[in-house]
Design a protein around this motif. Structure first.
Motif, PDB file in Angstrom:
ATOM      1  N   UNK A   1     -22.604  21.788  42.988  1.00  0.00           N
ATOM      2  CA  UNK A   1     -22.000  20.536  43.461  1.00  0.00           C
ATOM      3  C   UNK A   1     -22.846  19.344  43.028  1.00  0.00           C
ATOM      4  N   UNK A   2     -24.142  19.413  43.319  1.00  0.00           N
ATOM      5  CA  UNK A   2     -25.036  18.309  42.975  1.00  0.00           C
ATOM      6  C   UNK A   2     -26.469  18.813  42.976  1.00  0.00           C
TER       7      UNK A   2
ATOM      8  N   UNK B   1     -24.119  15.755  39.082  1.00  0.00           N
ATOM      9  CA  UNK B   1     -22.957  16.017  39.921  1.00  0.00           C
ATOM     10  C   UNK B   1     -21.904  16.780  39.133  1.00  0.00           C
ATOM     11  N   UNK B   2     -21.185  17.614  39.837  1.00  0.00           N
ATOM     12  CA  UNK B   2     -20.021  18.242  39.245  1.00  0.00           C
ATOM     13  C   UNK B   2     -18.946  17.180  39.064  1.00  0.00           C
ATOM     14  N   UNK B   3     -18.163  17.322  38.007  1.00  0.00           N
ATOM     15  CA  UNK B   3     -17.139  16.327  37.741  1.00  0.00           C
ATOM     16  C   UNK B   3     -16.150  16.171  38.886  1.00  0.00           C
ATOM     17  N   UNK B   4     -15.892  17.275  39.599  1.00  0.00           N
ATOM     18  CA  UNK B   4     -14.902  17.245  40.676  1.00  0.00           C
ATOM     19  C   UNK B   4     -15.344  16.450  41.893  1.00  0.00           C
ATOM     20  N   UNK B   5     -16.641  16.179  42.011  1.00  0.00           N
ATOM     21  CA  UNK B   5     -17.141  15.444  43.180  1.00  0.00           C
ATOM     22  C   UNK B   5     -17.766  14.113  42.804  1.00  0.00           C
ATOM     23  N   UNK B   6     -17.911  13.853  41.510  1.00  0.00           N
ATOM     24  CA  UNK B   6     -18.546  12.625  41.062  1.00  0.00           C
ATOM     25  C   UNK B   6     -17.794  11.413  41.597  1.00  0.00           C
ATOM     26  N   UNK B   7     -18.545  10.510  42.215  1.00  0.00           N
ATOM     27  CA  UNK B   7     -17.951   9.319  42.798  1.00  0.00           C
ATOM     28  C   UNK B   7     -17.569   9.484  44.259  1.00  0.00           C
TER      29      UNK B   7
ATOM     30  N   UNK C   1     -11.357  16.294  50.103  1.00  0.00           N
ATOM     31  CA  UNK C   1     -10.054  16.843  49.729  1.00  0.00           C
ATOM     32  C   UNK C   1      -9.977  18.304  50.178  1.00  0.00           C
ATOM     33  N   UNK C   2      -8.776  18.821  50.379  1.00  0.00           N
ATOM     34  CA  UNK C   2      -8.658  20.234  50.776  1.00  0.00           C
ATOM     35  C   UNK C   2      -9.367  21.187  49.816  1.00  0.00           C
ATOM     36  N   UNK C   3      -9.416  20.848  48.551  1.00  0.00           N
ATOM     37  CA  UNK C   3     -10.081  21.713  47.582  1.00  0.00           C
ATOM     38  C   UNK C   3     -11.602  21.692  47.705  1.00  0.00           C
ATOM     39  N   UNK C   4     -12.124  20.845  48.566  1.00  0.00           N
ATOM     40  CA  UNK C   4     -13.561  20.850  48.850  1.00  0.00           C
ATOM     41  C   UNK C   4     -13.919  21.900  49.898  1.00  0.00           C
TER      42      UNK C   4
ATOM     43  N   UNK D   1     -20.302  25.810  56.741  1.00  0.00           N
ATOM     44  CA  UNK D   1     -18.894  25.810  56.361  1.00  0.00           C
ATOM     45  C   UNK D   1     -18.299  24.399  56.427  1.00  0.00           C
ATOM     46  N   UNK D   2     -17.571  24.044  55.382  1.00  0.00           N
ATOM     47  CA  UNK D   2     -16.825  22.791  55.339  1.00  0.00           C
ATOM     48  C   UNK D   2     -15.349  23.129  55.160  1.00  0.00           C
ATOM     49  N   UNK D   3     -14.522  22.617  56.064  1.00  0.00           N
ATOM     50  CA  UNK D   3     -13.087  22.859  55.988  1.00  0.00           C
ATOM     51  C   UNK D   3     -12.363  21.524  56.012  1.00  0.00           C
ATOM     52  N   UNK D   4     -11.534  21.291  55.011  1.00  0.00           N
ATOM     53  CA  UNK D   4     -10.791  20.042  54.902  1.00  0.00           C
ATOM     54  C   UNK D   4      -9.306  20.363  54.959  1.00  0.00           C
TER      55      UNK D   4
END
Length: 127
Positions: A48-49, A59-65, A86-89, A122-125
């Motif tokens: 992730x980072x 940072x991974x592109x999916x979380x950058x910013x 986001x749910x995909x997190x 655990x992280x749930x979105x």
């Protein structure tokens, strides 16, 4: 022996924020590389980072910013601020640490090459 303990995970709705912490103990070196990884059910672990004692971050592109990695107010704490979730997190998030050299931090992070790992939080979105 280095020990890492993650905290701060939980359940949030999409668009919300969470702040993960990783408390470290047992590491006495001044040069280090630390990173956050995550693994969702049925998926491979992904970086992730990462942050090094030299101040460089990745940072991974999916979380950058949206995510930000930093040292906490105490030297032995690593922070991952996660905004606009986001749910995909959704995943189990792990903290990892190792010496900065002789292996470069970029290599460690991209290969998951860390000697010390926490048990995860655990992280749930939800959408």
């Amino acid at each position: 022996q280095v020990q890492l303990v993650e905290s701060g995970g939980g359940s949030v709705q999409a668009g919300g924020s969470l702040r993960l912490s990783c408390a470290t103990s047992g590491y006495t070196g001044s040069r280090y590389c630390m990173g956050w990884f995550r693994q969702a059910p049925g998926k491979e672990r992904e970086g992730v980072a990462a942050i090094s004692s030299a101040g460089t971050t990745s940072y991974a592109g999916s979380v950058n910013g949206r995510f930000s990695i930093s040292q906490g107010t105490t030297r032995n704490t690593l922070i991952l601020q996660m905004d606009n979730l986001k749910p995909e997190d959704t995943a189990m998030y792990y903290c990892a640490a190792d010496a900065l050299l002789p292996v470069p931090c970029d290599y460690r992070w991209s290969h998951g090459d860390f000697g010390s790992w926490g048990l995860g939080t655990q992280v749930t979105v939800s959408s």
